[in-house]
Design a protein around this motif. Sequence first.
Motif, PDB file in Angstrom:
ATOM      1  N   ASN A  11      33.185  42.813  34.602  1.00 47.67           N
ATOM      2  CA  ASN A  11      32.961  43.762  35.155  1.00 47.67           C
ATOM      3  C   ASN A  11      31.943  44.066  36.232  1.00 47.67           C
ATOM      4  OD1 ASN A  11      35.489  46.128  35.683  1.00 47.67           O
ATOM      5  ND2 ASN A  11      34.086  47.884  33.979  1.00 47.67           N
ATOM      6  N   LYS A  12      31.944  42.809  37.056  1.00 49.02           N
ATOM      7  CA  LYS A  12      31.526  43.109  38.172  1.00 49.02           C
ATOM      8  C   LYS A  12      32.822  43.105  39.102  1.00 49.02           C
ATOM      9  CE  LYS A  12      27.579  42.249  40.042  1.00 49.02           C
ATOM     10  NZ  LYS A  12      26.273  42.515  40.045  1.00 49.02           N
ATOM     11  N   GLY A  13      33.676  43.093  39.664  1.00 50.17           N
ATOM     12  CA  GLY A  13      33.935  43.943  40.485  1.00 50.17           C
ATOM     13  C   GLY A  13      34.859  42.730  41.495  1.00 50.17           C
ATOM     14  N   VAL A  14      33.839  41.633  41.817  1.00 51.89           N
ATOM     15  CA  VAL A  14      34.035  40.720  42.605  1.00 51.89           C
ATOM     16  C   VAL A  14      34.098  39.413  42.090  1.00 51.89           C
ATOM     17  CG1 VAL A  14      31.962  41.548  44.119  1.00 51.89           C
ATOM     18  CG2 VAL A  14      31.246  40.069  42.245  1.00 51.89           C
ATOM     19  N   SER A  15      34.780  38.842  43.005  1.00 49.90           N
ATOM     20  CA  SER A  15      35.364  37.592  42.552  1.00 49.90           C
ATOM     21  C   SER A  15      33.975  36.240  42.955  1.00 49.90           C
ATOM     22  CB  SER A  15      36.774  37.208  42.606  1.00 49.90           C
ATOM     23  OG  SER A  15      36.501  37.047  44.278  1.00 49.90           O
ATOM     24  N   VAL A  16      34.544  35.132  42.502  1.00 51.35           N
ATOM     25  CA  VAL A  16      34.000  33.954  43.182  1.00 51.35           C
ATOM     26  C   VAL A  16      34.204  33.927  44.739  1.00 51.35           C
ATOM     27  CG1 VAL A  16      32.775  31.551  43.571  1.00 51.35           C
ATOM     28  CG2 VAL A  16      33.135  32.476  41.564  1.00 51.35           C
ATOM     29  N   ALA A  17      35.661  33.781  45.235  1.00 51.93           N
ATOM     30  CA  ALA A  17      35.652  33.654  46.447  1.00 51.93           C
ATOM     31  C   ALA A  17      35.527  34.771  47.391  1.00 51.93           C
ATOM     32  CB  ALA A  17      36.949  33.488  46.585  1.00 51.93           C
ATOM     33  N   GLN A  18      35.562  36.151  46.744  1.00 49.91           N
ATOM     34  CA  GLN A  18      34.912  37.263  47.725  1.00 49.91           C
ATOM     35  C   GLN A  18      33.286  36.962  47.515  1.00 49.91           C
ATOM     36  OE1 GLN A  18      35.942  41.135  46.325  1.00 49.91           O
ATOM     37  NE2 GLN A  18      34.078  41.485  46.217  1.00 49.91           N
ATOM     38  N   VAL A  19      32.953  36.401  46.957  1.00 54.92           N
ATOM     39  CA  VAL A  19      31.620  36.140  46.955  1.00 54.92           C
ATOM     40  C   VAL A  19      30.739  35.329  48.038  1.00 54.92           C
ATOM     41  CG1 VAL A  19      29.186  35.960  46.008  1.00 54.92           C
ATOM     42  CG2 VAL A  19      30.557  36.910  44.598  1.00 54.92           C
ATOM     43  N   SER A  36      32.275  32.692  37.417  1.00 48.19           N
ATOM     44  CA  SER A  36      32.747  32.201  36.745  1.00 48.19           C
ATOM     45  C   SER A  36      33.914  33.491  37.079  1.00 48.19           C
ATOM     46  CB  SER A  36      33.123  32.264  35.193  1.00 48.19           C
ATOM     47  OG  SER A  36      33.892  32.185  34.833  1.00 48.19           O
ATOM     48  N   ASP A  37      35.243  32.977  37.286  1.00 49.80           N
ATOM     49  CA  ASP A  37      35.921  35.005  37.501  1.00 49.80           C
ATOM     50  C   ASP A  37      36.582  35.007  36.371  1.00 49.80           C
ATOM     51  OD1 ASP A  37      35.989  34.283  40.467  1.00 49.80           O
ATOM     52  OD2 ASP A  37      38.077  33.499  40.646  1.00 49.80           O
ATOM     53  N   ARG A  38      36.397  34.115  35.308  1.00 55.01           N
ATOM     54  CA  ARG A  38      36.949  34.694  34.183  1.00 55.01           C
ATOM     55  C   ARG A  38      36.345  35.604  33.130  1.00 55.01           C
ATOM     56  NH1 ARG A  38      36.099  34.706  28.013  1.00 55.01           N
ATOM     57  NH2 ARG A  38      34.773  33.159  28.572  1.00 55.01           N
TER      58      ARG A  38
END
Length: 730
Positions: free
Chosen positions: A467-475, A459-461
């Motif tokens: 503070n993972k520094g990634v988004s689902v789309a990027q993963v 979940s992007d939120r």
Amino acid sequence: MKDLLLITPPFTQLNTPYPATAYLKGFLNTKNISSYQIDLGIEVILEIFSKKGVTEIFNVKPENLSENAQRIFALREEYIKTIDEVIAFLQNKKPTLARQICSMNFLPEASRFNQLDDMEYAFGNMGLQDKAKHLATLYLEDLSDYIIENVDENFGFSRYAERLGRSANSFAELYEKLQSEKTFVDNFTLEILDKKLLETQPKLVCFSVPFPGNLYSAFRCAQYIKNHYPNVKTAFGGGFANTELRDLKDKRVFEFFNYITLDDGELPIELLFENICHSEQSEESLFKRTFLLENGEVVYKNNSERHDYKQAEIGTPDYTDLPLDQYISVIEIANPMHSLWSDGRWNKLTMAHGCYWGKCTFCDISLDYIKIYEPIATKILVDRMEELIEKTGENGFHFVDEAAPPALMREVALEILKRKLVVTWWTNIRFEKSFTRDLCFLLKLSGCVAVSGGLEVASDRLLKLINKGVSVAQVAKVTRNFTEAGIMVHSYLMYGYPTQTEQETIDSLEMVRQMFEMGILQSGFWHQFAMTAHSPVGKNPEEFGVVPHLKEITFANNDIEFQDKSGIDHSKFSFGLKKSLFNYMHGICFENPLQEWFEFRIPKTKIHPDYIHDCLLEEENFNTKPNAKIIWTGTKPLANFFTKTKKGNSWEMATLTFHEKTNSFSINLDKEKANWLLEIIDNIALSKQNKILNFNELKSKFELNFDDFELFWYSKPIQTLKDNGVILSL
């Protein structure tokens, strides 16, 4: 005689040694300090699971046995008859036994074999050896079930009496257990320990305790040493001490151990050695991050001004003394990543100390093992790989980093390829955008077979809150790049993070479902969020909407019980999340509504069914960074020159044919550019030791003879080379 005895107490892994003592022995070699190491876990397992050990198991008088245990007891002669053969097979010493095992009329079978209905689709694409390993593993687990029920309730293959070590804020329960009679496993453990003590006659015994499941045995062994070898000093360090014992107050601990050290162990142990083994002692003994008992009180001493050693100074891990040919490969479940953890022996190395990101709010980022980031020089790291290959005969490597740095992974891969090493390796990463298609392909060429990384809460939120520094789309894009390169991807998945709603849990499941359906994830594991004392959430719980249940700490302090202010019982999702994932990993049930995995009403997902698919739709990138390294990974092509005529005009052309490992293909270029490419290959070939060209340097060389390098670089023939991984820009 040895100055130091390094011990990993039962139990960690069956297939490969836990690396801590090998790291320490490698360092002690650089200081000419004599040491001997033992993995008590594998030695105890091999004693228990032998004809003699299994006979002793069945000699314990059975009482009130379950139906399953009655069956095992009734078949005891079959277990005694087959155990040595099965262990030898799992040690890869008798591979031909696989056919016997798979005949289904060789091993005695109890309740663990009930799961075989699923075996065909789980192992349909796996070979005979893997099927046999799985059946042999079930056989051992049946015996384990019998031991737990009738002989020793604390037994477990990768842990022992783990409950006593988990969040044991007080030492009282463990202390009481240590005053009781020795257990069945204790008897085996202490018999082996005594033999090693007599052989080595150490002055200092150092226990490396990585997990709660090693804690009880470490204390039991130290107790034995104090009772039978009172002049021998004992020390305790490793992952458990580093994370759990930073607030130690209970002086009873020092009835068993003289010293407890924290964080990197090299300098603390060297100072202990100097204090114990050198006759000429200074007025005040010097210690580094060490608990001890002084004047009847627990004190923490850090009075040495010496700095910890740099990674380049700690030497190559040394596996000498460990019975590397005795470890056993098991396949517990049909999870491809779990098979890497439990099947085959791996040399363990670290690319970098600590984590280069070090910001995730659920992680123990305040502790040195994560906080202090220090990469190892590429040449030193690959030198260590070559040294380990020579000494162990194994060319498989597991880099045990918190998160391996992409830039260092690239340099290591290039160095492996330059030296023409044949290695197999895997590691843990962050799914960051640096992992381009070309970098993933390079890693594959160097021998990388798998990566694991945290998608956590899909979940992007919540990823932002973590503070993972990634988004689902990027993963999704990164996992696609690894998958297309032929590298298996395992994802750590989390549920129950503070403030997570039921809607977000179901939406996360839908994201995961789509990623498996798209084929960009091959393996995964859901775990429920746990709050630790050394993480940002544990240190500032009010900022994350949780209420901790704090207790008085006199012994261990890591996992903290808490209440989420949302009031959601996240544990209720556990079964459905794990069941759905098991099916997705086997490529089935993608069409099932998410509701079918749960026995209670769940909200409908708000994620569009093509969300992940759309994330992977992207325009061709025509921007190559000026400083990108340009690498030629293929062989030199065969050139066929010919004349092409069109509308009365003739010009010279060339067909370049490329023979790669698994395919062949051709491109056409005009003669001059083909000759330029043939010449430039020597400058950018991986097999050469010369300086690698970057994009700007390659452009300059091209423009000495031709115009419009970009037009050439993004042309169809060069794109064909890129698509086949012959040219990489890194």
